[in-house]
Design a protein around this motif. Structure first.
Motif, PDB file in Angstrom:
ATOM      1  N   ALA A  82       0.838  -1.210   0.000  1.00 17.50           N
ATOM      2  CA  ALA A  82       0.000   0.000   0.000  1.00 17.50           C
ATOM      3  C   ALA A  82       0.873   1.260   0.000  1.00 17.50           C
ATOM      4  CB  ALA A  82      -0.934  -0.002   1.208  1.00 17.50           C
ATOM      5  N   VAL A  83       1.940   1.246   0.784  1.00 15.28           N
ATOM      6  CA  VAL A  83       2.834   2.405   0.828  1.00 15.28           C
ATOM      7  C   VAL A  83       3.546   2.586  -0.510  1.00 15.28           C
ATOM      8  CG1 VAL A  83       4.960   3.295   1.884  1.00 15.28           C
ATOM      9  CG2 VAL A  83       3.164   2.336   3.328  1.00 15.28           C
ATOM     10  N   VAL A  84       4.046   1.489  -1.069  1.00 13.80           N
ATOM     11  CA  VAL A  84       4.797   1.561  -2.326  1.00 13.80           C
ATOM     12  C   VAL A  84       3.891   2.038  -3.473  1.00 13.80           C
ATOM     13  CG1 VAL A  84       6.019   0.143  -4.025  1.00 13.80           C
ATOM     14  CG2 VAL A  84       6.516  -0.123  -1.609  1.00 13.80           C
ATOM     15  N   VAL A  85       2.692   1.498  -3.554  1.00 13.47           N
ATOM     16  CA  VAL A  85       1.769   1.910  -4.621  1.00 13.47           C
ATOM     17  C   VAL A  85       1.360   3.373  -4.429  1.00 13.47           C
ATOM     18  CG1 VAL A  85      -0.544   1.527  -5.564  1.00 13.47           C
ATOM     19  CG2 VAL A  85       0.963  -0.415  -5.144  1.00 13.47           C
ATOM     20  N   THR A  86       1.199   3.799  -3.171  1.00 11.72           N
ATOM     21  CA  THR A  86       0.876   5.197  -2.914  1.00 11.72           C
ATOM     22  C   THR A  86       2.013   6.110  -3.383  1.00 11.72           C
ATOM     23  OG1 THR A  86      -0.482   4.575  -1.021  1.00 11.72           O
ATOM     24  CG2 THR A  86       0.257   6.867  -1.117  1.00 11.72           C
ATOM     25  N   ILE A  87       3.250   5.720  -3.110  1.00 14.09           N
ATOM     26  CA  ILE A  87       4.399   6.506  -3.571  1.00 14.09           C
ATOM     27  C   ILE A  87       4.398   6.576  -5.097  1.00 14.09           C
ATOM     28  CG2 ILE A  87       6.922   6.537  -3.742  1.00 14.09           C
ATOM     29  CD1 ILE A  87       6.931   5.376  -0.856  1.00 14.09           C
ATOM     30  N   TRP A  88       4.176   5.448  -5.749  1.00 17.78           N
ATOM     31  CA  TRP A  88       4.136   5.420  -7.218  1.00 17.78           C
ATOM     32  C   TRP A  88       3.024   6.330  -7.744  1.00 17.78           C
ATOM     33  CZ3 TRP A  88      -0.008   3.705 -10.154  1.00 17.78           C
ATOM     34  CH2 TRP A  88       0.201   3.697 -11.533  1.00 17.78           C
ATOM     35  N   ALA A  89       1.834   6.250  -7.113  1.00 22.83           N
ATOM     36  CA  ALA A  89       0.699   7.051  -7.578  1.00 22.83           C
ATOM     37  C   ALA A  89       0.961   8.544  -7.388  1.00 22.83           C
ATOM     38  CB  ALA A  89      -0.569   6.642  -6.827  1.00 22.83           C
ATOM     39  N   VAL A  90       1.538   8.910  -6.265  1.00 24.18           N
ATOM     40  CA  VAL A  90       1.816  10.324  -6.014  1.00 24.18           C
ATOM     41  C   VAL A  90       2.866  10.838  -7.000  1.00 24.18           C
ATOM     42  CG1 VAL A  90       2.849  11.924  -4.337  1.00 24.18           C
ATOM     43  CG2 VAL A  90       1.099  10.301  -3.603  1.00 24.18           C
ATOM     44  N   THR A  91       3.925  10.059  -7.231  1.00 24.27           N
ATOM     45  CA  THR A  91       4.952  10.509  -8.178  1.00 24.27           C
ATOM     46  C   THR A  91       4.400  10.585  -9.592  1.00 24.27           C
ATOM     47  OG1 THR A  91       5.811   8.255  -8.343  1.00 24.27           O
ATOM     48  CG2 THR A  91       6.913   9.733  -6.798  1.00 24.27           C
ATOM     49  N   SER A  92       3.535   9.646  -9.952  1.00 23.29           N
ATOM     50  CA  SER A  92       2.911   9.710 -11.284  1.00 23.29           C
ATOM     51  C   SER A  92       2.026  10.942 -11.400  1.00 23.29           C
ATOM     52  CB  SER A  92       2.070   8.464 -11.544  1.00 23.29           C
ATOM     53  OG  SER A  92       2.887   7.342 -11.738  1.00 23.29           O
ATOM     54  N   LEU A  93       1.271  11.229 -10.361  1.00 21.92           N
ATOM     55  CA  LEU A  93       0.388  12.387 -10.369  1.00 21.92           C
ATOM     56  C   LEU A  93       1.184  13.696 -10.450  1.00 21.92           C
ATOM     57  CD1 LEU A  93      -2.618  13.180 -10.105  1.00 21.92           C
ATOM     58  CD2 LEU A  93      -2.244  13.345  -7.653  1.00 21.92           C
ATOM     59  N   LEU A  94       2.262  13.774  -9.684  1.00 17.93           N
ATOM     60  CA  LEU A  94       3.078  14.984  -9.678  1.00 17.93           C
ATOM     61  C   LEU A  94       3.831  15.187 -10.997  1.00 17.93           C
ATOM     62  CD1 LEU A  94       4.473  14.962  -6.025  1.00 17.93           C
ATOM     63  CD2 LEU A  94       2.682  16.414  -6.969  1.00 17.93           C
ATOM     64  N   SER A  95       4.200  14.082 -11.639  1.00 17.27           N
ATOM     65  CA  SER A  95       4.923  14.217 -12.904  1.00 17.27           C
ATOM     66  C   SER A  95       3.968  14.501 -14.062  1.00 17.27           C
ATOM     67  CB  SER A  95       5.732  12.953 -13.197  1.00 17.27           C
ATOM     68  OG  SER A  95       4.864  11.889 -13.536  1.00 17.27           O
ATOM     69  N   GLY A  96       2.688  14.255 -13.859  1.00 16.71           N
ATOM     70  CA  GLY A  96       1.702  14.486 -14.906  1.00 16.71           C
ATOM     71  C   GLY A  96       1.697  13.397 -15.963  1.00 16.71           C
ATOM     72  N   ASP A  97       2.402  12.317 -15.703  1.00 15.24           N
ATOM     73  CA  ASP A  97       2.495  11.217 -16.657  1.00 15.24           C
ATOM     74  C   ASP A  97       2.380   9.906 -15.885  1.00 15.24           C
ATOM     75  OD1 ASP A  97       2.824   9.960 -19.064  1.00 15.24           O
ATOM     76  OD2 ASP A  97       5.016  10.107 -19.064  1.00 15.24           O
ATOM     77  N   LEU A  98       1.846   8.892 -16.540  1.00 12.14           N
ATOM     78  CA  LEU A  98       1.728   7.587 -15.902  1.00 12.14           C
ATOM     79  C   LEU A  98       3.098   6.904 -15.975  1.00 12.14           C
ATOM     80  CD1 LEU A  98      -0.393   5.868 -14.514  1.00 12.14           C
ATOM     81  CD2 LEU A  98      -0.839   4.753 -16.682  1.00 12.14           C
ATOM     82  N   LEU A  99       3.786   6.838 -14.833  1.00 13.69           N
ATOM     83  CA  LEU A  99       5.130   6.278 -14.783  1.00 13.69           C
ATOM     84  C   LEU A  99       5.089   4.759 -14.835  1.00 13.69           C
ATOM     85  CD1 LEU A  99       6.650   8.527 -11.972  1.00 13.69           C
ATOM     86  CD2 LEU A  99       6.891   8.789 -14.439  1.00 13.69           C
ATOM     87  N   TYR A 100       6.253   4.190 -15.114  1.00 15.94           N
ATOM     88  CA  TYR A 100       6.409   2.733 -15.110  1.00 15.94           C
ATOM     89  C   TYR A 100       5.992   2.197 -13.735  1.00 15.94           C
ATOM     90  CZ  TYR A 100       8.783  -1.773 -15.021  1.00 15.94           C
ATOM     91  OH  TYR A 100       9.065  -3.109 -14.895  1.00 15.94           O
ATOM     92  N   PHE A 101       5.210   1.129 -13.713  1.00 16.76           N
ATOM     93  CA  PHE A 101       4.686   0.578 -12.455  1.00 16.76           C
ATOM     94  C   PHE A 101       5.755  -0.282 -11.785  1.00 16.76           C
ATOM     95  CE2 PHE A 101       2.024  -2.301  -9.850  1.00 16.76           C
ATOM     96  CZ  PHE A 101       1.400  -1.332  -9.076  1.00 16.76           C
TER      97      PHE A 101
END
Length: 183
Positions: free
Chosen positions: A101-120
């Motif tokens: 849950a923590v790792v996916v949250t970090i990924w989601a926040v970084t994707s949201l902040l970058s404005g692009d869907l980052l590599y999962f």
């Protein structure tokens, strides 16, 4: 009438039994346990047990007692073993779920902040660890690990209870300095 520490301990033990039987969930057990240790009167203690059936000694019970260390028969755990199995599964899987849950949250926040869907990338954390847990779960369930763990926990609980009883017996056997006359 005011309750004693021994009365609170008896209620706490009954609540532990209700938890292991699956009559209480962990949250409700925790709430009742806190209220039991804070209780001042018998009425407050009795209110914590009103919806629980009384404990029947195994020799008078119509239901055969279940030995937590007994092997699982036909791949089906005994009804009393469901709570033991659920607790063991929670012990095994809860840390994994929390970290994922923590790792996916970090990924989601970084994707949201970058404005692009980052590599999962969390798949590299979840995948191998999850595979190991699946193997551990299957081998643990087939090998009866939940029952062994519950039996060990019960032995530890009994040792602690016996130790407390020995301490209280020793404490009551020794004369108190306040009981001796000043000389």
């Amino acid at each position: 009438m005011r309750a004693a520490d021994a009365d609170r301990e008896a209620v706490a033990d009954r609540l532990r039994v209700a938890l292991s039987e699956g009559r209480l969930d962990l949250h409700e057990y925790d709430e009742r346990l806190q209220r039991a240790y804070a209780a001042r009167t018998y009425a407050e203690l009795n209110a914590l047990l009103t919806d629980l059936p009384p404990v029947t000694p195994a020799e008078r019970s119509a239901v055969a007692p279940v030995d937590p260390a007994a092997p699982v028969s036909d791949g089906q755990p005994a009804p009393a073993g469901r709570g033991v199995t659920a607790r063991w599964l929670a012990e095994v899987w809860l840390p994994y779920l929390q970290v994922i849950a923590v790792v996916v949250t970090i990924w989601a926040v970084t994707s949201l902040l970058s404005g692009d869907l980052l590599y999962f990338w969390p798949v590299w954390v979840a995948g191998p660890w999850g595979a190991v847990l699946v193997v551990r779960t299957v081998t643990g369930l087939t090998g009866g690990e939940p029952r062994r763990r519950a039996a060990e926990r019960e032995r530890q609980r009994q040792r602690r209870r016996a130790k407390r009883e020995r301490r209280s017996e020793l404490g009551s056997a020794e004369p108190d300095e306040r009981d001796e006359p000043a000389g």
